[in-house]
Write a protein that holds these residues in place. Sequence first.
Motif, mmCIF file in Angstrom:
data_model
loop_
_atom_site.group_PDB
_atom_site.id
_atom_site.type_symbol
_atom_site.label_atom_id
_atom_site.label_comp_id
_atom_site.label_asym_id
_atom_site.label_seq_id
_atom_site.Cartn_x
_atom_site.Cartn_y
_atom_site.Cartn_z
ATOM 1 N N ARG A 1 -33.127 -27.790 93.778
ATOM 2 C CA ARG A 1 -32.452 -26.491 93.359
ATOM 3 C C ARG A 1 -32.027 -25.941 94.652
ATOM 4 O O ARG A 1 -32.067 -26.284 95.775
ATOM 5 N N GLN B 1 -29.914 -22.033 95.659
ATOM 6 C CA GLN B 1 -29.391 -20.746 95.138
ATOM 7 C C GLN B 1 -28.629 -20.016 96.220
ATOM 8 O O GLN B 1 -29.128 -20.028 97.163
ATOM 9 N N GLN C 1 -28.586 -19.695 90.647
ATOM 10 C CA GLN C 1 -29.472 -21.005 90.958
ATOM 11 C C GLN C 1 -28.776 -22.012 90.316
ATOM 12 O O GLN C 1 -28.605 -21.955 89.091
#
Length: 771
Positions: free
Chosen positions: A115, A117, A412
């Motif tokens: 992930r 962001q 994200q």
Amino acid sequence: MARPGGLLLLLLAAAAAERCLPRAPCDACIRSHPECAWCEDPEFTAGGKAEEARCGSRVALEQAGCPHDAVVEPRGHVRVLEDVVLGPGGGGAQLGPRSLRIFLRPGEEQSFQVRFQRAEGHPVDLYYLMDLSYSMKDDLENVRKLGSDLLAALRNVTSSVRIGFGSFVDKTVLPYVSTVPSKLRNPCPERHEPCDPPAAFRHVLSLTANASEFASRVSQQRISGNLDSPEGGFDAIMQVAVCEERIGWRPVTRLLVFASDDTFHTAGDGKLGGIFIPSDSRCHLDASGVYSKSHLYPPPPLQDYPSVGHLAQVLSAANIQPIFAVTGPTVPVYQELSRLIPKSVVGELREDSSNVVQLISDAYNSLSSTVELQHSPLPPGVSLSYESHCGGPPGPPRPHGGLCSGVRVKQQVNFTVRVRADGCLAAPQAVALRVLGFAEELRLELRGLCACPCAPRQAPTPLCHGGSLECGVCRCPAGRRGRRCECEGAAEAPGDCRPPNSTGPPCGGRGRCVCGVCECPPGLSGPQCQCDSSACERHDGLPCGGPERGECVCGTCRCRDGFTGSACGCSLERAGCLHGERECGGHGRCVCGRCHCQPGYLGPLCTRCPSCQTRCQRHRDCADCRAFGLGPLRANCSLACNRTAVRVLRARPPRAEAAGWCTEQAADGRILVFDIEGQADEDEDGDVTLAVWVEEAAAAAEPVKLVAGLVAGIVAAGLLLAVLYRVSLEVYDRREYRRFEEERRRAKWNENNPLFKSATTTTVNPNFVQE
């Protein structure tokens, strides 16, 4: 017949068996292919199987009698060691997770999610590297004024920003610069114009947040000069990247602005000046921040310019994002260079650098909105692929990294990363994943899964007569042998495992003699391993048609009830051959559950005879039995007419005969009127759709006669009209001809035609007197 589920299991087992070959011990088995498993049940080989038969696919082992819980099938997995919460709640973290441990079985792929962001207000370090050759004279005047403007522009996107400055010209040797002492001191064309000596790179100001200090130090810079057009910018970029302490880089977003109006020297150009030592990627700045002094103070041996690939590698390792601010004529060259350097961008600089602040701001926004996930160098035999999830449909897998463009602040994005090891990893391996331009990393610890997780070793055990049990196999002590260590002695007796009066090798040379009994390898059986189970004929790709049809016994198929043939491929079931109450409609014979038709007859039940019946006759019986349950096929209608669909009409269709509808008489005198709405090719089986209406024979005969009489009357009337027309035309022609002849006889002409006029005119002069 085989059930679909059972057939699927058989096919899966056969496919896995082709990939997973028998072998021992257990560790070698699971390393050979990711589909291989091992049976650790001690009784699995009690029937004389070789220990290598314990290796196979799970489906094959369970079908061979191995209990489900005795199948050893290690699988790789991913374990999260450290994770973070993205965004403000996670302390400003942008990349997660932070650390993973991955267990890889050879040939097996594992996947995990990454992930990212984009944070708001991420700190920025910007180093301004400027070409100070004489052609950049007017640009220097504008750069002296841009310190506060540049910091103000960057502070619009982040509160923490620092700026530094450096300059370059070229190597101080011929043919790049003039080595005449006076020219080395003042290389400008005008002798009285003050200029700085040339240098390959001069570090002027380390990164600072003080705009006034930037303006002060830059204002002290003077223009310089050289001889050739290409500049030594690659030397300068290398020193900015490797001299991290001198430049003052922080572990934040690092930007390098490269401003020039000309092209660059690259690896190999140093030979023009007698320089052949390649760049060593080390910092070579002296105390005053100069990389290359003049010839008056000879430095250590000069090094060649770095190559493009070398420069790309160093910039990526230092996490520096270049912004090439160049003038219009050189933009195409630097665009090609940008394609080879990760996370770089090119902007067109005006001739006097007046748009440099806007150019840097636009370039920073472009770089920040591009998220590119890449990995460090991989160990041999390990491969990674990336699938990007940027808010829309996932992109195609990429082998070198994941990429998302146009990422907004606080948005994200996710990446699916797949990792695979082709071989066994002997020791743990470390790999790092990083988003280019950001300091955060995801650390991967790769470990090989190459040993069998069998039950704990049992030593000694009565089952093995004092030997140890490892993964279901007995390890015999010295002086004992056999599958269960039940035999004494280290070798077999000379006559064991041989037929009487035979001097050949034990077990025919195809198996292993254990305690006087032959242990045959997979696929062989018999007292002397003389039977080859793989030699049986195959049906549908399976020996003897598979377990539900027959079994292979010493190279010959032994068929089960209901099947026959050399490969048990012939079914004795005859229900599929019945047409009504007759086998194959009386026009063929049933062989292996299928009709073999007599010459001239076609179809699965030999009901079609193109040379014997008309198109309507072939569908008459199916129309009758499907619509009304009558006719000769009523007892077996669902099977004989399984490809025929029927819809019954409420009334007779108008003008059916003229439209080509079929009119056939049934056996009980009824008249079937039907239309073949949809039909496959005449010579092939296919679905047929019929529209059917029935009427009594007597009622149906009158319309047929009426239509026939009406058609005959129309034809007769037409012929009569044609004859009358031809006769009247003949009479008219004869009468006209007679009138013409009569007129011609009665005509009386004068000597001269009164209608004739000559083409010439004769005129006589009245005053002319002839002599």
